[in-house]
Design an enzyme around this catalytic site. Structure first.
Site, mmCIF file in Angstrom:
data_model
loop_
_atom_site.group_PDB
_atom_site.id
_atom_site.type_symbol
_atom_site.label_atom_id
_atom_site.label_comp_id
_atom_site.label_asym_id
_atom_site.label_seq_id
_atom_site.Cartn_x
_atom_site.Cartn_y
_atom_site.Cartn_z
ATOM 1 N N SER A 1 0.835 -1.198 0.000
ATOM 2 C CA SER A 1 0.000 0.000 0.000
ATOM 3 C C SER A 1 0.868 1.246 0.000
ATOM 4 O O SER A 1 1.984 1.241 0.554
ATOM 5 C CB SER A 1 -0.861 -0.018 1.264
ATOM 6 O OG SER A 1 -1.431 1.241 1.479
ATOM 7 N N TYR B 1 -1.993 -0.975 10.972
ATOM 8 C CA TYR B 1 -2.248 -1.556 9.644
ATOM 9 C C TYR B 1 -1.095 -1.210 8.701
ATOM 10 O O TYR B 1 -0.502 -2.080 8.055
ATOM 11 C CB TYR B 1 -3.578 -1.045 9.063
ATOM 12 C CG TYR B 1 -3.700 -1.326 7.587
ATOM 13 C CD1 TYR B 1 -3.937 -2.618 7.134
ATOM 14 C CD2 TYR B 1 -3.538 -0.316 6.631
ATOM 15 C CE1 TYR B 1 -4.005 -2.899 5.767
ATOM 16 C CE2 TYR B 1 -3.608 -0.581 5.284
ATOM 17 C CZ TYR B 1 -3.845 -1.873 4.848
ATOM 18 O OH TYR B 1 -3.901 -2.140 3.499
ATOM 19 N N LYS C 1 2.013 -3.596 6.842
ATOM 20 C CA LYS C 1 2.381 -3.647 5.417
ATOM 21 C C LYS C 1 3.880 -3.400 5.243
ATOM 22 O O LYS C 1 4.545 -4.077 4.452
ATOM 23 C CB LYS C 1 1.587 -2.607 4.618
ATOM 24 C CG LYS C 1 0.113 -2.924 4.501
ATOM 25 C CD LYS C 1 -0.118 -4.045 3.510
ATOM 26 C CE LYS C 1 -1.516 -4.608 3.601
ATOM 27 N NZ LYS C 1 -1.701 -5.862 2.881
HETATM 28 P P1 NAD Z 1 -11.034 -7.442 1.635
HETATM 29 O O1 NAD Z 1 -11.227 -7.418 3.100
HETATM 30 O O2 NAD Z 1 -12.206 -7.212 0.757
HETATM 31 O O3 NAD Z 1 -10.374 -8.832 1.198
HETATM 32 C C1 NAD Z 1 -9.494 -9.541 2.034
HETATM 33 C C2 NAD Z 1 -9.985 -10.996 2.039
HETATM 34 O O4 NAD Z 1 -9.105 -11.746 2.869
HETATM 35 C C3 NAD Z 1 -11.399 -11.139 2.636
HETATM 36 O O5 NAD Z 1 -12.173 -11.930 1.760
HETATM 37 C C4 NAD Z 1 -11.168 -11.835 3.976
HETATM 38 O O6 NAD Z 1 -12.237 -12.697 4.293
HETATM 39 C C5 NAD Z 1 -9.873 -12.584 3.702
HETATM 40 N N1 NAD Z 1 -9.049 -12.841 4.892
HETATM 41 C C6 NAD Z 1 -8.725 -11.976 5.885
HETATM 42 N N2 NAD Z 1 -7.905 -12.574 6.768
HETATM 43 C C7 NAD Z 1 -7.712 -13.844 6.324
HETATM 44 C C8 NAD Z 1 -6.955 -14.942 6.798
HETATM 45 N N3 NAD Z 1 -6.249 -14.864 7.927
HETATM 46 N N4 NAD Z 1 -6.977 -16.094 6.090
HETATM 47 C C9 NAD Z 1 -7.710 -16.196 4.946
HETATM 48 N N5 NAD Z 1 -8.442 -15.191 4.446
HETATM 49 C C10 NAD Z 1 -8.439 -14.017 5.126
HETATM 50 O O7 NAD Z 1 -9.860 -6.402 1.295
HETATM 51 P P2 NAD Z 1 -9.367 -5.851 -0.110
HETATM 52 O O8 NAD Z 1 -9.767 -4.423 -0.213
HETATM 53 O O9 NAD Z 1 -9.719 -6.787 -1.187
HETATM 54 O O10 NAD Z 1 -7.789 -5.863 0.126
HETATM 55 C C11 NAD Z 1 -6.990 -6.936 -0.325
HETATM 56 C C12 NAD Z 1 -5.542 -6.651 0.083
HETATM 57 O O11 NAD Z 1 -5.122 -5.426 -0.490
HETATM 58 C C13 NAD Z 1 -5.349 -6.508 1.587
HETATM 59 O O12 NAD Z 1 -4.121 -7.122 1.939
HETATM 60 C C14 NAD Z 1 -5.267 -5.023 1.786
HETATM 61 O O13 NAD Z 1 -4.513 -4.685 2.922
HETATM 62 C C15 NAD Z 1 -4.579 -4.589 0.507
HETATM 63 N N6 NAD Z 1 -4.855 -3.197 0.170
HETATM 64 C C16 NAD Z 1 -6.152 -2.791 0.014
HETATM 65 C C17 NAD Z 1 -6.412 -1.453 -0.261
HETATM 66 C C18 NAD Z 1 -7.831 -0.969 -0.420
HETATM 67 O O14 NAD Z 1 -8.058 0.242 -0.393
HETATM 68 N N7 NAD Z 1 -8.813 -1.838 -0.580
HETATM 69 C C19 NAD Z 1 -5.346 -0.538 -0.393
HETATM 70 C C20 NAD Z 1 -4.043 -0.994 -0.246
HETATM 71 C C21 NAD Z 1 -3.793 -2.328 0.035
#
Ligand code: NAD
Ligand code: UDP
Length: 338
Positions: free
Chosen positions: A124, A149, A153
């Site tokens: 991120s 958080y 990362k």
């Molecule tokens: P999200 O919460 O929609 O998806 C994450 C998925 O991981 C969910 O389906 C959840 O059920 C699953 N999960 C969580 N912990 C778990 C575990 N221990 N074992 C198995 N499954 C698990 O989030 P997203 O927006 O799709 O983000 C995906 C990744 O991208 C994350 O790592 C997040 O930190 C990163 N990210 C997201 C954003 C954003 O704005 N959405 C920005 C930067 C980075």
């Protein structure tokens, strides 16, 4: 290739499953469904026309991971699984470090045991902290993220760099996302926040849909053109296409790749609210409140490295982002969860 998508039922992971299936890859989603629903895999399959296997399990379960990696003959892993609510990470830091950092370590150990050494990781722009210069390029000094958080990362990025140094046969991409928004144009998959959305786009969409009264604009006294915070919003389909390009790059180059995935355009809170209102044809009333603690004034990417190395750049406009979010939220599926 056969690819394991951790967090494949989540917002970004589900779009990645789809794009990888459409590119002809074999895809398995592993998700503990802590922040998503099982039927997402079915909806992805409806769009792609190919079944999507969901393994319900936790990324910290090394034995399970090793078994899946071997049984499914996995050749690369896209690691999306993790917790992402900034506010909650402040009140429950151990939960975040356990899931995010512990999850990444467990995954890498299982991958090493199964001799799968191609990994694409969701990092991120938060690793830049208060960016030293704008636009933010990858050689910008990493800052001090303002919450657990963000620190999780940064820690994972460092762990992956150590791993790559210790064993250069790994092929690892650290993809630094700016602000992913939007949804697949079918309206069948999208972001499905539980409770009150913490991020701007889902909040704006719920106001337009009449589910919330008004948007709170967190501060109009920033040193930006209209005084509101400026971010680099990127359509989720552009973002996951960037992952596909990163995978292709890793197939040709062992080692560690670190790139920004952003558009290079900054948009203010008010510009986003106005665009959404125009595209949806619904009003987005707002009221100005105090700044949200920990927010930076402005942050947008220098996307030049991704273009040079991966031949990728974001294609979709802010209107596309609003239109596709609106289709998802107003079409029923994306508005279902409270
Ligand atoms: P999200 O919460 O929609 O998806 C994450 C998925 O991981 C969910 O389906 C959840 O059920 C699953 N999960 C969580 N912990 C778990 C575990 N221990 N074992 C198995 N499954 C698990 O989030 P997203 O927006 O799709 O983000 C995906 C990744 O991208 C994350 O790592 C997040 O930190 C990163 N990210 C997201 C954003 C954003 O704005 N959405 C920005 C930067 C980075
Ligand atoms: N924001 C806002 N009201 C909201 C949510 C967000 O004014 O209800 C602002 C926030 O202050 C920031 C921008 O919108 O300037 C993007 O916030 P978001 O949480 O979506 O992304 P991040 O701050 O994590 O980049």
């Amino acid at each position: 290739m056969n690819i394991l998508i951790t967090g494949g039922n989540g917002y970004i992971g589900s779009h990645a499953c789809l794009v990888l299936q459409q590119a002809g890859h074999g895809v398995v989603s592993l998700d503990n469904l802590s922040n998503s629903r099982a039927d997402v895999a079915e909806r992805v399959a409806r769009i792609s026309g190919r079944p999507l296997r969901l393994v319900e399990g936790d990324v910290r379960d090394r034995e399970l991971l090793e078994r899946v990696l071997r049984q499914e003959k996995i050749e690369a892993v896209f690691h999306f699984a993790g917790l992402k609510a900034v506010g909650e990470s402040v009140s429950r830091p151990l939960r975040y470090y356990d899931c995010n950092v512990g999850g990444a370590v467990a995954l890498c150990r299982a991958m090493a045991a199964a001799a799968v050494k191609v990994l694409v990781f969701s990092s991120s722009a938060t690793v830049y902290g208060e960016p030293a210069r704008m636009p933010v390029a990858e050689d910008c000094p990493l800052g001090e993220p303002t919450n657990p958080y963000g620190r999780s990362k940064l820690m994972i990025e460092q762990i992956l760099a150590d791993l790559s140094r210790a064993d250069p046969s790994w092929r690892i991409a650290r993809l630094r996302y700016f602000n992913p928004v939007g949804a697949h144009e079918s309206g069948l998959i999208g972001e499905d926040p539980s409770g009150e959305p913490a991020n701007l786009m889902p909040y704006v969409a719920q106001v337009a849909a009449g589910k919330r009264e008004s948007l709170q604009v967190f501060g109009t006294d920033y040193p930006t053109a209209d005084g509101t915070g400026v971010r680099d919003y990127i359509h989720v389909m552009d973002l996951v296409e960037g992952h596909l390009a990163a995978l292709e790059y890793l197939r040709r180059h062992p080692g560690l790749l670190t790139v920004n995935l952003g558009t290079g355009r900054g948009l203010s809170v008010l510009e986003m609210a106005e665009t959404f209102a125009r595209v949806s044809g619904r009003p987005v009333p707002y009221r100005v409140t105090a700044r949200r603690p920990g927010d930076v004034a402005a942050c947008w990417a220098d996307p030049a490295l991704a273009q040079r190395l991966l031949g990728w750049r974001a294609q979709r406009s802010v209107e596309d982002m609003c239109r596709d979010t609106w289709r998802w939220v107003s079409g029923g599926v994306g508005g279902a969860r409270e």
